[in-house]
Design a protein around this motif. Structure first.
Motif, PDB file in Angstrom:
ATOM      1  N   ARG A   9       0.802  -1.219   0.000  1.00  0.00           N
ATOM      2  CA  ARG A   9       0.000   0.000   0.000  1.00  0.00           C
ATOM      3  C   ARG A   9       0.839   1.276   0.000  1.00  0.00           C
ATOM      4  O   ARG A   9       0.345   2.331  -0.391  1.00  0.00           O
ATOM      5  CB  ARG A   9      -0.926   0.003   1.224  1.00  0.00           C
ATOM      6  CG  ARG A   9      -2.037  -1.049   1.149  1.00  0.00           C
ATOM      7  CD  ARG A   9      -2.817  -1.074   2.441  1.00  0.00           C
ATOM      8  NE  ARG A   9      -1.978  -1.513   3.564  1.00  0.00           N
ATOM      9  CZ  ARG A   9      -2.397  -1.502   4.832  1.00  0.00           C
ATOM     10  NH1 ARG A   9      -3.611  -1.056   5.128  1.00  0.00           N
ATOM     11  NH2 ARG A   9      -1.592  -1.930   5.785  1.00  0.00           N
ATOM     12  N   TYR A  10       2.080   1.178   0.439  1.00  0.00           N
ATOM     13  CA  TYR A  10       2.879   2.397   0.477  1.00  0.00           C
ATOM     14  C   TYR A  10       3.357   2.826  -0.906  1.00  0.00           C
ATOM     15  O   TYR A  10       3.909   3.911  -1.061  1.00  0.00           O
ATOM     16  CB  TYR A  10       4.064   2.259   1.438  1.00  0.00           C
ATOM     17  CG  TYR A  10       4.878   0.995   1.335  1.00  0.00           C
ATOM     18  CD1 TYR A  10       5.640   0.705   0.202  1.00  0.00           C
ATOM     19  CD2 TYR A  10       4.896   0.077   2.386  1.00  0.00           C
ATOM     20  CE1 TYR A  10       6.395  -0.440   0.113  1.00  0.00           C
ATOM     21  CE2 TYR A  10       5.661  -1.085   2.314  1.00  0.00           C
ATOM     22  CZ  TYR A  10       6.417  -1.332   1.182  1.00  0.00           C
ATOM     23  OH  TYR A  10       7.164  -2.482   1.098  1.00  0.00           O
ATOM     24  N   TYR A  11       3.168   2.008  -1.936  1.00  0.00           N
ATOM     25  CA  TYR A  11       3.454   2.440  -3.297  1.00  0.00           C
ATOM     26  C   TYR A  11       2.225   3.160  -3.842  1.00  0.00           C
ATOM     27  O   TYR A  11       1.115   2.608  -3.848  1.00  0.00           O
ATOM     28  CB  TYR A  11       3.811   1.255  -4.187  1.00  0.00           C
ATOM     29  CG  TYR A  11       5.272   0.868  -4.114  1.00  0.00           C
ATOM     30  CD1 TYR A  11       6.224   1.581  -4.837  1.00  0.00           C
ATOM     31  CD2 TYR A  11       5.707  -0.191  -3.324  1.00  0.00           C
ATOM     32  CE1 TYR A  11       7.567   1.242  -4.777  1.00  0.00           C
ATOM     33  CE2 TYR A  11       7.047  -0.542  -3.258  1.00  0.00           C
ATOM     34  CZ  TYR A  11       7.976   0.185  -3.987  1.00  0.00           C
ATOM     35  OH  TYR A  11       9.304  -0.143  -3.921  1.00  0.00           O
ATOM     36  N   LEU A  12       2.420   4.374  -4.311  1.00  0.00           N
ATOM     37  CA  LEU A  12       1.319   5.232  -4.735  1.00  0.00           C
ATOM     38  C   LEU A  12       1.250   5.281  -6.261  1.00  0.00           C
ATOM     39  O   LEU A  12       2.236   5.618  -6.914  1.00  0.00           O
ATOM     40  CB  LEU A  12       1.527   6.649  -4.184  1.00  0.00           C
ATOM     41  CG  LEU A  12       1.754   6.740  -2.671  1.00  0.00           C
ATOM     42  CD1 LEU A  12       2.167   8.166  -2.290  1.00  0.00           C
ATOM     43  CD2 LEU A  12       0.514   6.308  -1.911  1.00  0.00           C
ATOM     44  N   ARG A  14       0.418   6.720  -9.982  1.00  0.00           N
ATOM     45  CA  ARG A  14       0.350   8.070 -10.527  1.00  0.00           C
ATOM     46  C   ARG A  14      -1.104   8.452 -10.772  1.00  0.00           C
ATOM     47  O   ARG A  14      -1.879   7.658 -11.323  1.00  0.00           O
ATOM     48  CB  ARG A  14       1.133   8.178 -11.837  1.00  0.00           C
ATOM     49  CG  ARG A  14       1.192   9.620 -12.345  1.00  0.00           C
ATOM     50  CD  ARG A  14       2.299   9.825 -13.362  1.00  0.00           C
ATOM     51  NE  ARG A  14       1.848   9.549 -14.709  1.00  0.00           N
ATOM     52  CZ  ARG A  14       2.562   9.869 -15.805  1.00  0.00           C
ATOM     53  NH1 ARG A  14       3.736  10.448 -15.691  1.00  0.00           N
ATOM     54  NH2 ARG A  14       2.107   9.576 -16.998  1.00  0.00           N
ATOM     55  N   CYS A 122      10.574   5.885  -8.031  1.00  0.00           N
ATOM     56  CA  CYS A 122       9.492   5.902  -9.008  1.00  0.00           C
ATOM     57  C   CYS A 122       9.765   4.750  -9.959  1.00  0.00           C
ATOM     58  O   CYS A 122      10.841   4.673 -10.552  1.00  0.00           O
ATOM     59  CB  CYS A 122       9.460   7.228  -9.757  1.00  0.00           C
ATOM     60  SG  CYS A 122       8.277   7.275 -11.127  1.00  0.00           S
ATOM     61  N   PHE A 136       4.531   3.969 -10.291  1.00  0.00           N
ATOM     62  CA  PHE A 136       4.245   3.899  -8.860  1.00  0.00           C
ATOM     63  C   PHE A 136       5.337   4.656  -8.122  1.00  0.00           C
ATOM     64  O   PHE A 136       6.510   4.620  -8.515  1.00  0.00           O
ATOM     65  CB  PHE A 136       4.218   2.446  -8.375  1.00  0.00           C
ATOM     66  CG  PHE A 136       3.043   1.660  -8.864  1.00  0.00           C
ATOM     67  CD1 PHE A 136       1.838   1.655  -8.173  1.00  0.00           C
ATOM     68  CD2 PHE A 136       3.131   0.896 -10.020  1.00  0.00           C
ATOM     69  CE1 PHE A 136       0.754   0.922  -8.617  1.00  0.00           C
ATOM     70  CE2 PHE A 136       2.061   0.160 -10.477  1.00  0.00           C
ATOM     71  CZ  PHE A 136       0.857   0.171  -9.773  1.00  0.00           C
ATOM     72  N   TYR A 137       4.941   5.301  -7.020  1.00  0.00           N
ATOM     73  CA  TYR A 137       5.859   6.161  -6.281  1.00  0.00           C
ATOM     74  C   TYR A 137       5.981   5.700  -4.830  1.00  0.00           C
ATOM     75  O   TYR A 137       5.004   5.238  -4.224  1.00  0.00           O
ATOM     76  CB  TYR A 137       5.364   7.614  -6.297  1.00  0.00           C
ATOM     77  CG  TYR A 137       5.193   8.173  -7.680  1.00  0.00           C
ATOM     78  CD1 TYR A 137       6.199   8.903  -8.300  1.00  0.00           C
ATOM     79  CD2 TYR A 137       4.009   7.950  -8.401  1.00  0.00           C
ATOM     80  CE1 TYR A 137       6.038   9.410  -9.585  1.00  0.00           C
ATOM     81  CE2 TYR A 137       3.843   8.452  -9.678  1.00  0.00           C
ATOM     82  CZ  TYR A 137       4.863   9.174 -10.262  1.00  0.00           C
ATOM     83  OH  TYR A 137       4.698   9.669 -11.539  1.00  0.00           O
ATOM     84  N   PHE A 203       1.253  14.110  -3.810  1.00  0.00           N
ATOM     85  CA  PHE A 203       1.278  13.164  -2.693  1.00  0.00           C
ATOM     86  C   PHE A 203       1.724  13.829  -1.384  1.00  0.00           C
ATOM     87  O   PHE A 203       2.194  13.145  -0.479  1.00  0.00           O
ATOM     88  CB  PHE A 203       2.232  11.997  -3.003  1.00  0.00           C
ATOM     89  CG  PHE A 203       1.916  11.265  -4.277  1.00  0.00           C
ATOM     90  CD1 PHE A 203       0.670  10.709  -4.492  1.00  0.00           C
ATOM     91  CD2 PHE A 203       2.874  11.134  -5.276  1.00  0.00           C
ATOM     92  CE1 PHE A 203       0.378  10.021  -5.666  1.00  0.00           C
ATOM     93  CE2 PHE A 203       2.599  10.449  -6.444  1.00  0.00           C
ATOM     94  CZ  PHE A 203       1.344   9.893  -6.643  1.00  0.00           C
ATOM     95  N   GLN A 206       0.631  12.380   1.759  1.00  0.00           N
ATOM     96  CA  GLN A 206       0.900  10.940   1.849  1.00  0.00           C
ATOM     97  C   GLN A 206       2.383  10.635   2.060  1.00  0.00           C
ATOM     98  O   GLN A 206       2.781   9.475   2.045  1.00  0.00           O
ATOM     99  CB  GLN A 206       0.390  10.242   0.588  1.00  0.00           C
ATOM    100  CG  GLN A 206      -1.129  10.309   0.442  1.00  0.00           C
ATOM    101  CD  GLN A 206      -1.600   9.847  -0.925  1.00  0.00           C
ATOM    102  OE1 GLN A 206      -1.542  10.587  -1.906  1.00  0.00           O
ATOM    103  NE2 GLN A 206      -2.058   8.618  -0.995  1.00  0.00           N
TER     104      GLN A 206
END
Length: 232
Positions: A9-12, A14, A122, A136-137, A203, A206
């Motif tokens: 879940r910690y990968y956000l 785009r 990224c 993904f970030y 983000f 976040q």
């Protein structure tokens, strides 16, 4: 293509980048201004579209990469020795990203006023069938800095892409991870710069914090287990 990729879940992911014809035309007009002026000039930006979308458009469609810095007055980027546990990022180089959001993270962190460690990335993931995910970030900093909200206004510098070498892809469980980072061992002169504020980073609310000591212990024990944090 955008296959369904299951990441912690910690990968956000785009945010959507759905640009209409008029916005693309406006972006191309700004690009023409960037390439026709003197190197390193500041680009005026008055469009109603978020700045991160313009920067993403540039890295997605133009032969450029981006470098984020809290220093708005850099004329030439000189190679600096980085401190990174990964081999590619642990050398004297000018670093940049083939992405429009990741560099804003570096531009808005006030590291002069408050010392902080950074853990960030990224990535795009290519499956064995040839499909490639969107970006993904991962954007964490030392937990003490999060509580102080150490943000500042910075600049996103547009650099010519070809002189910078991309980070080699990383095999992982049948898939391939592409880290959208590149580096040059030589000085690089920016094409132009764009001011960015904390509000330009999508983000901002976040950004999470890590325990420096615990993370370093984990990194030394298993360097390949980036980002060495719990999925809580």
């Amino acid at each position: 293509m955008n296959p369904q990729i299951q990441l912690p879940r910690y990968y956000l992911p785009r945010p959507p980048l759905d640009l209409d014809t008029a916005t693309i035309a406006a972006f191309d007009s700004l690009w023409a201004q960037m390439t026709s002026g003197a190197h390193g000039h500041e680009l005026p930006y008055s469009l109603p579209v978020p700045r991160w979308q313009f920067l993403c458009y540039l890295t997605d469609h133009k032969p450029v990469v981006l470098h984020g810095s809290g220093n708005p007055d850099v004329a030439v980027f000189e190679p600096r020795q980085a401190a990174d546990i990964m081999t590619f990022g642990n050398r004297a180089a000018v670093y940049a990203a083939a992405d429009g959001i990741w560099p804003i993270y570096f531009a808005i962190l006030d590291r002069d006023r408050y010392a902080m460690s950074l853990t960030n990335s990224c990535i795009r993931i290519a499956t064995p069938t040839g499909e490639t995910s969107d970006r993904f970030y991962f954007c964490w900093i030392f937990e003490g800095a999060v509580s102080h909200e150490q943000w500042e206004t910075g600049a996103g510098y547009t650099l010519p892409g070809p002189p910078l070498d991309p980070q080699p892809p990383i095999p992982s469980g049948g898939a391939t991870i592409h880290v959208l980072q590149c580096a040059s061992p030589l000085p690089v002169t920016p094409i132009a710069k764009l001011r960015v504020t904390p509000d330009d980073f999508p983000f901002l609310d976040q950004i999470r914090g890590h325990d420096d000591q615990l993370q370093m212990q984990r990194a030394r024990a298993n360097p390949d287990a980036f980002p060495w944090v719990d999925d809580d």
